[in-house]
Each structure stands twice: as C-alpha cells, then as structure tokens.
Design a protein around this motif. Structure first.
Motif, PDB file in Angstrom:
ATOM      1  N   GLU A 240       2.516  -7.819  -1.939  1.00  0.00           N
ATOM      2  CA  GLU A 240       2.721  -6.463  -1.432  1.00  0.00           C
ATOM      3  C   GLU A 240       2.157  -5.430  -2.388  1.00  0.00           C
ATOM      4  N   ALA A 241       1.839  -4.260  -1.833  1.00  0.00           N
ATOM      5  CA  ALA A 241       1.350  -3.140  -2.624  1.00  0.00           C
ATOM      6  C   ALA A 241       1.965  -1.854  -2.080  1.00  0.00           C
ATOM      7  N   PRO A 242       2.332  -0.942  -3.004  1.00  0.00           N
ATOM      8  CA  PRO A 242       2.331  -1.111  -4.463  1.00  0.00           C
ATOM      9  C   PRO A 242       3.505  -1.980  -4.904  1.00  0.00           C
ATOM     10  N   ALA A 243       3.494  -2.394  -6.185  1.00  0.00           N
ATOM     11  CA  ALA A 243       4.587  -3.194  -6.726  1.00  0.00           C
ATOM     12  C   ALA A 243       5.874  -2.379  -6.686  1.00  0.00           C
ATOM     13  N   PRO A 244       6.937  -2.880  -6.035  1.00  0.00           N
ATOM     14  CA  PRO A 244       8.165  -2.089  -5.904  1.00  0.00           C
ATOM     15  C   PRO A 244       9.000  -2.107  -7.183  1.00  0.00           C
ATOM     16  N   ARG A 291     -12.949 -12.059 -10.094  1.00  0.00           N
ATOM     17  CA  ARG A 291     -13.389 -12.240  -8.710  1.00  0.00           C
ATOM     18  C   ARG A 291     -12.493 -11.424  -7.803  1.00  0.00           C
ATOM     19  N   LEU A 292     -12.761 -11.489  -6.518  1.00  0.00           N
ATOM     20  CA  LEU A 292     -11.870 -10.934  -5.515  1.00  0.00           C
ATOM     21  C   LEU A 292     -10.633 -11.820  -5.411  1.00  0.00           C
ATOM     22  N   GLN A 293      -9.484 -11.228  -5.108  1.00  0.00           N
ATOM     23  CA  GLN A 293      -8.249 -11.987  -4.949  1.00  0.00           C
ATOM     24  C   GLN A 293      -7.956 -12.225  -3.469  1.00  0.00           C
ATOM     25  N   VAL A 294      -7.240 -13.301  -3.170  1.00  0.00           N
ATOM     26  CA  VAL A 294      -6.810 -13.553  -1.800  1.00  0.00           C
ATOM     27  C   VAL A 294      -6.033 -12.351  -1.261  1.00  0.00           C
ATOM     28  N   GLU A 295      -5.233 -11.740  -2.119  1.00  0.00           N
ATOM     29  CA  GLU A 295      -4.336 -10.665  -1.697  1.00  0.00           C
ATOM     30  C   GLU A 295      -4.964  -9.280  -1.750  1.00  0.00           C
ATOM     31  N   HIS A 296      -6.286  -9.196  -1.905  1.00  0.00           N
ATOM     32  CA  HIS A 296      -6.918  -7.878  -2.027  1.00  0.00           C
ATOM     33  C   HIS A 296      -6.658  -6.954  -0.827  1.00  0.00           C
ATOM     34  N   PRO A 297      -6.418  -7.485   0.410  1.00  0.00           N
ATOM     35  CA  PRO A 297      -6.238  -6.540   1.525  1.00  0.00           C
ATOM     36  C   PRO A 297      -5.038  -5.611   1.411  1.00  0.00           C
ATOM     37  N   VAL A 298      -3.954  -6.026   0.708  1.00  0.00           N
ATOM     38  CA  VAL A 298      -2.814  -5.102   0.627  1.00  0.00           C
ATOM     39  C   VAL A 298      -3.190  -3.844  -0.141  1.00  0.00           C
ATOM     40  N   THR A 299      -4.057  -4.001  -1.144  1.00  0.00           N
ATOM     41  CA  THR A 299      -4.522  -2.829  -1.879  1.00  0.00           C
ATOM     42  C   THR A 299      -5.456  -1.997  -1.000  1.00  0.00           C
ATOM     43  N   GLU A 300      -6.266  -2.665  -0.204  1.00  0.00           N
ATOM     44  CA  GLU A 300      -7.150  -1.931   0.718  1.00  0.00           C
ATOM     45  C   GLU A 300      -6.337  -1.086   1.693  1.00  0.00           C
ATOM     46  N   LEU A 301      -5.242  -1.649   2.203  1.00  0.00           N
ATOM     47  CA  LEU A 301      -4.466  -0.944   3.219  1.00  0.00           C
ATOM     48  C   LEU A 301      -3.785   0.306   2.676  1.00  0.00           C
ATOM     49  N   VAL A 302      -3.327   0.264   1.422  1.00  0.00           N
ATOM     50  CA  VAL A 302      -2.605   1.434   0.893  1.00  0.00           C
ATOM     51  C   VAL A 302      -3.532   2.434   0.202  1.00  0.00           C
ATOM     52  N   THR A 303      -4.802   2.078   0.012  1.00  0.00           N
ATOM     53  CA  THR A 303      -5.734   3.010  -0.649  1.00  0.00           C
ATOM     54  C   THR A 303      -6.902   3.419   0.234  1.00  0.00           C
ATOM     55  N   GLY A 304      -7.155   2.686   1.329  1.00  0.00           N
ATOM     56  CA  GLY A 304      -8.299   2.987   2.177  1.00  0.00           C
ATOM     57  C   GLY A 304      -9.626   2.517   1.608  1.00  0.00           C
ATOM     58  N   VAL A 305      -9.600   1.676   0.567  1.00  0.00           N
ATOM     59  CA  VAL A 305     -10.812   1.194  -0.082  1.00  0.00           C
ATOM     60  C   VAL A 305     -11.198  -0.163   0.496  1.00  0.00           C
ATOM     61  N   ASP A 306     -12.475  -0.337   0.852  1.00  0.00           N
ATOM     62  CA  ASP A 306     -12.998  -1.644   1.257  1.00  0.00           C
ATOM     63  C   ASP A 306     -13.566  -2.300   0.002  1.00  0.00           C
ATOM     64  N   VAL A 328      -1.865   6.409  -3.325  1.00  0.00           N
ATOM     65  CA  VAL A 328      -1.254   5.335  -2.547  1.00  0.00           C
ATOM     66  C   VAL A 328      -0.623   5.925  -1.292  1.00  0.00           C
ATOM     67  N   ARG A 329      -0.943   5.293  -0.159  1.00  0.00           N
ATOM     68  CA  ARG A 329      -0.413   5.760   1.125  1.00  0.00           C
ATOM     69  C   ARG A 329       0.394   4.649   1.777  1.00  0.00           C
ATOM     70  N   GLY A 330       1.713   4.758   1.704  1.00  0.00           N
ATOM     71  CA  GLY A 330       2.581   3.808   2.362  1.00  0.00           C
ATOM     72  C   GLY A 330       2.739   2.511   1.598  1.00  0.00           C
ATOM     73  N   HIS A 331       3.069   1.450   2.352  1.00  0.00           N
ATOM     74  CA  HIS A 331       3.353   0.144   1.759  1.00  0.00           C
ATOM     75  C   HIS A 331       2.763  -0.942   2.642  1.00  0.00           C
ATOM     76  N   ALA A 332       2.289  -2.032   2.022  1.00  0.00           N
ATOM     77  CA  ALA A 332       1.652  -3.121   2.773  1.00  0.00           C
ATOM     78  C   ALA A 332       2.145  -4.471   2.283  1.00  0.00           C
ATOM     79  N   LEU A 388      -1.294  -9.297   7.789  1.00  0.00           N
ATOM     80  CA  LEU A 388      -1.045  -8.100   6.978  1.00  0.00           C
ATOM     81  C   LEU A 388      -0.407  -7.018   7.829  1.00  0.00           C
ATOM     82  N   VAL A 389       0.558  -6.312   7.220  1.00  0.00           N
ATOM     83  CA  VAL A 389       1.182  -5.178   7.893  1.00  0.00           C
ATOM     84  C   VAL A 389       1.193  -3.992   6.946  1.00  0.00           C
ATOM     85  N   HIS A 390       1.108  -2.798   7.521  1.00  0.00           N
ATOM     86  CA  HIS A 390       1.081  -1.558   6.739  1.00  0.00           C
ATOM     87  C   HIS A 390       1.920  -0.518   7.463  1.00  0.00           C
ATOM     88  N   ALA A 391       2.733   0.210   6.710  1.00  0.00           N
ATOM     89  CA  ALA A 391       3.542   1.281   7.286  1.00  0.00           C
ATOM     90  C   ALA A 391       3.779   2.351   6.221  1.00  0.00           C
TER      91      ALA A 391
END
Length: 575
Positions: A240-244, A291-306, A328-332, A388-391
């Motif tokens: 999850e991102a960001p780290a709670p 390298r890229l991480q398996v979990e990179h999409p959670v950071t993409e979802l909360v930052t809008g970065v590809d 950071v926008r929301g949580h993923a 992946l979920v984002h809210a």
C-alpha cells in the motif's frame, strides 16, 4: 530508441508492452516453450522464441536474449523484474551490443545489487543500519560466529537479487547452518549466484520502501513511500501507499536516506530503497532494488506518475519529467493474485485457468499476465496478476478493496484470494489498529486459513521443435507435443515419456504435492524418519518447499536430486 525488447514474461511484460505502445515504441516479447501463447506474446508487436522450458534455458540466457534483440531489430532492452533485471553482466552485455539498457548503469547495479556493498554505501550516507556482516559469508560457520557475537535471531540473505528469495531466519543456533545452506541453494536457483550475508533480525518488523527516480548525474527525486509488510516466506502479498502510521520524522528519515544513497552512485532510472522498522521503533536500511518493483503501481496511483514511461524517458536521455516529490493523493492497495493455496501453507498451484472475471468500477485496476484459458506454469513465478484499488483515504480504499475482492472470480487453480478477502477484515490491518509485520501472516493468520477445493494441477503442453524445409531453406518450427501425439510418431522427433504413474492407494508412498524440481534430500537413503519430519526440498515457481514425511518408518528414495516432478509423483517409500 524505437524498439524495446522485454527480457521478461507475465504481467510485467504486459505492463511494459502497454507503456511502450503509449510511448510510440515498438515492443518485442520473448518466450519459453510454455509461454508460446502467453498474453505478453499476443500483445507485443512481435515475439521471438527462446527454445527451452526452464528459466536457465530461456529468460536467464544472456546470449539467447541478445540474439533475440538482434533478430527483431530491437535497439533497447527493458529487463522488468526478477530474472536478469539486477544482473550487471547482462546490463553490460546489452550496452556492449550497442543497445540501450533501460535501467541503472552496470556499475550502479554492482554497487547496490551486492547487499554487502550497499550496506557500506548506506553507512557512508548516514542511513540507519542494524548490525550485519561486512563481506559475503564463506560458510555456515561464519553465520554461527555472527550469531554468537550479536545474538539471535539472525537472517541469512542472498547478496544478489531480491523478491524475498534466498532469505532465511534462524531463531536457534541449531537452525543457523540449515538457514545458510537453504538460502544459498535458493539464491543459486533464482539468481544464478549463491553469495549470502547475515544481519541481526528485527522482531516483528514492518517493511517500508521509498521509490526514487535518478537522472544518472547525481539528481535523485523521491516519488513516494510504501508499506509492504504483509509477506509470506519473505515475499510480499499486499502492498500500500503511502506507508500508514509513520511519524513525520520517520518518513523524513527514510526519504533522505534513500535520496542520499542513490545520489552517492549517480543512480539512473527507477529504483527502490527498502527499510525495516522494528517493533521497538528501530529503523534499519535493508537493500536497494535496482529495478522496477512488482508493487510500483500503488505509487503510480497516489502520485499520478507512470514509472515505466519515466524509465523510457530517462533511458532516452531526457531525464525525469519532474524533480520534486509529487503530492500524495489518497491511498492505494495492491493485492497480488498468486497461484498458491493459503490453506496449504501457500503451496504453489500451477495449472490452467478455466474462468477469470476481474472486478472493475471506480478506482479499480487489474494488471494481469493471464486470461481465461491460459496456464500458470510450474517452472516460473506464481504471480498471475495484481488487483489494485485507489480511493481518497485508507478506510475508503479498504471498503473498495472488499467490494473488488468479492467480485473477483478465478477457477481452475488455487489462488491467494481467500487470504486477501480475509486480511482486509482483520483488526490488525485496520487503519486505527494497524499492527501487521513481516511475520504476521505466518504467526497470526495462516493457522485460520483452510485449504481450497481445486482440481489436480494441470501440466502445461510442451513444444517439440522440428526441422522443416520451406522454399528450399531449412527452418525450425515448434508444435505442441499433444498435437504431434495425435498425428502419431513423427520421424526424427524424440520420444516423450508419458505422465508418471500416480498411485494414491499405497500408504507407504510419499508423493510430491505440486509439480517442481527435487532440489535436495534432507535425510539419507535408508534413514529412520518420524511423521512430520522434513525429508526433502522441492522447488516450484522459484520457491522452495519442504516435504514432510507422512508417516514414521524407514525411507527408501525413489526420485533423485534434480528430478522434475509431476504432482502426485512418488518421491520415496516409507516402510
């Protein structure tokens, strides 16, 4: 940079194919025999075969990958993650062939990919550190001496690679030697190198990550942070991102340390700096994944970065598209959908996917490597895809995750979805009571999980390659073995053995629970064993599993070390 060869498979290959299409780049897939009709092969602009059915013969074969790049006209290579993604020799060979390497320089990979050297760099950068060895271990004795000096528990880790492979915890002195041997063996199987080091193990730690982008000239931008504490066998299942729950000081500490470590080596491209946060509040640098991480999409979802598009930009010499940490926008959340049965200790469950219905709706994303009808091969990783979920906040994201996980349907293989559905309702995973750590699954949740009802794992059709003359020139074609068998014998083709006889009516027979490779016997032939005693090690989907004796008695080996096993194949008899 116009044509990118993706030196990988599965969902990460699909992810890079899609990013390449959006960036106006041509994509080239490579595939082992089992992957001839895989999703990444179907989606890429072109695909090149890597004849063989093991990782060593295909995705780990540098010469074969470079030949595929030359044959396809590729001018760049994206390594994905796993396999050769953190192999400096591969990066160097790619650049020596005149191709663009989409990743850090070979020198950076060597410096940070070797976890012993990385610890020294982290120490010089002022990063927090737990006690650890300063050089690779030469044998189990050194690990025992470290335990004597710093106390138990300790963790033995592969000095190269990542993904939790080649990592073993020893809580008693008697376990240290076995932890060293097991970590070394798994590291060789996963990364082709067995060097290991040892460090003090932090009890009930959280696993924190900082995503960075480097321009290759000393400029490093922190993109965000993640929590990846929910793990089994030291491999992540939920991120999850960001780290709670971090204090401002803790977040500032890991961001600063990550930036300084990577700036010290002029980091280029995307990378992740990992930390452990002990139950007592101790922060310690863990490693850098170059390298890229398996979990990179959670950071993409909360930052809008590809992040894949950023990798392309940096490799092309354009640098990152931003230089300040995004808001950071929301949580993923990310839920890995692995072909494993949580109720059987996360036993791998390779086979054919009969039905696949993925959820959708607002804030839901599916990064998949398979479709209905595809197979999850026993020879490779168990990851089928990632939900992946984002809210707007963590509690809303948890509610969305419950809804999406309830909609998810996959049949034909066992998956970790029952675990995922359970964990989102656990009080320890709630926002108010967050209390999970890297050993929480094994200690708290696994005893309550039940085995899934599923068919026996299916075998993946293997290709047979045949010489054939086309327009006066010899070529080679690959055809499914089942197709050739239906036609009858074909001159010049090797005979294939049938499925090993599986007997379930003999109480003396110890059988393999899953397809895989018998990597080691833990007892001698003719030894007296007790019920539940671990007697063998089987590697499947790049993970080691121990095989316990199903009864007490005298063990007589049937299968030899290195044997390829089908599910239900006899390993030994216990009289």
């Amino acid at each position: 940079m116009k044509t990118v060869l993706i030196a990988n498979r599965g969902e990460i290959a699909v992810r890079v194919v899609r990013a390449a299409a959006e960036a106006g780049l041509r994509s080239v897939a490579v595939y082992a025999d089992q992957d001839a009709d895989a999703l990444h092969v179907r989606l890429a602009d072109t695909a090149v075969a890597l004849p063989g059915d093991t990782a060593a013969q295909t995705y780990l074969d540098v010469d074969a990958l470079l030949a595929a790049a030359e044959a396809s006209g590729a001018d760049a290579v994206h390594p994905g993650y796993g396999f050769l993604s953190e192999n400096a020799g591969f990066a160097r060979a790619v650049e020596a062939a005149g191709l663009t390497w989409i990743g850090p320089t070979p020198e950076t990979i060597e410096a940070l990919g070797d976890k012993v050297t990385a610890r020294a760099i982290a120490r010089d950068a002022g990063a927090p550190l737990a006690p650890g060895s300063t050089a690779p271990l030469t044998g189990a004795r050194q690990a025992e001496e470290f335990a004597d000096e710093f106390g138990l528990p300790i963790v033995v880790k592969a000095a190269h690679g990542g993904g939790g492979r080649g990592m073993r915890v020893a809580r008693t002195r008697e376990e240290v030697a076995d932890a060293f041997e097991s970590a070394t063996r798994e590291a060789v199987a996963a990364f082709g190198r067995g060097e290991c080091f040892v460090e003090k193990f932090l009890e009930r730690p959280r696993h924190l990550e900082v995503q960075v982008l480097g321009d290759g000239a000393g400029g490093v931008t922190v993109v965000g942070d993640r929590d990846c504490s929910l793990q089994r066998r030291n491999q992540k299942l939920v991120e999850e991102a960001p780290a709670p729950g971090l204090t401002d000081e803790q977040r500032r500490t890991i961001h600063t340390a990550a930036r300084d470590i990577c700036a010290a080596v002029d980091y280029r491209g995307a990378g992740t700096v990992e930390f452990l946060l002990g139950a007592d509040g101790t922060l310690s640098f863990c490693e850098v994944n170059t390298r890229l991480q398996v979990e990179h999409p959670v950071t993409e979802l909360v930052t809008g970065v590809d992040l894949v598009r950023e990798q392309f930009r940096i490799a092309a010499g354009d640098g990152p598209s931003f230089t300040r940490t995004p808001e950071v926008r929301g949580h993923a959340f990310e839920f890995r959908v692995n072909a494993e049965d949580p109720g059987r200790g996360f036993l791998p469950s390779p086979g054919r996917i009969e039905r696949l219905r993925v959820p959708s709706g607002p804030g839901v994303r599916w990064d998949g490597g398979v479709e209905a009808g595809d197979s999850v091969a026993a020879a490779f990783d168990s990851l089928a895809g990632k939900l992946l979920v984002h809210a707007g906040d963590r509690d809303t994201a948890l509610a969305r995750a419950r809804r999406a996980l309830a909609e998810f349907e996959i049949t034909g293989i066992a998956t970790v979805l029952p675990f995922s559905r359970a964990v989102v309702d656990e009080p320890d995973f709630s926002t108010a009571g967050f209390a999970v750590g890297t050993q929480w699954i094994e200690s708290e949740l696994m005893p309550r999980l039940v085995p899934q009802l599923r068919p026996a794992p299916a075998t993946t059709p293997v290709l047979q390659r045949l010489p054939i003359e086309i327009d006066g020139r010899m070529a080679t074609i690959g055809l499914p073995a089942a197709f050739l068998a239906a036609l009858g014998s074909v001159p010049g083709t090797p005979e294939t053995s049938g499925t090993p006889e599986v007997r379930d009516d003999d109480e003396h027979e110890l059988t393999a629970r899953t397809p895989g490779t018998l990597t080691a016997w833990l007892v001698e032939d003719g030894a007296e064993v007790t019920a539940g005693q671990d007697v063998a090690v089987v590697e499947a989907m790049k993970m080691e599993s121990r095989v316990p004796a199903h009864r007490a008695g005298t063990l007589s080996r049937v299968a030899g070390e290195g044997a390829s096993l089908a599910a239900g194949e006899v390993l030994a008899r216990i009289e």
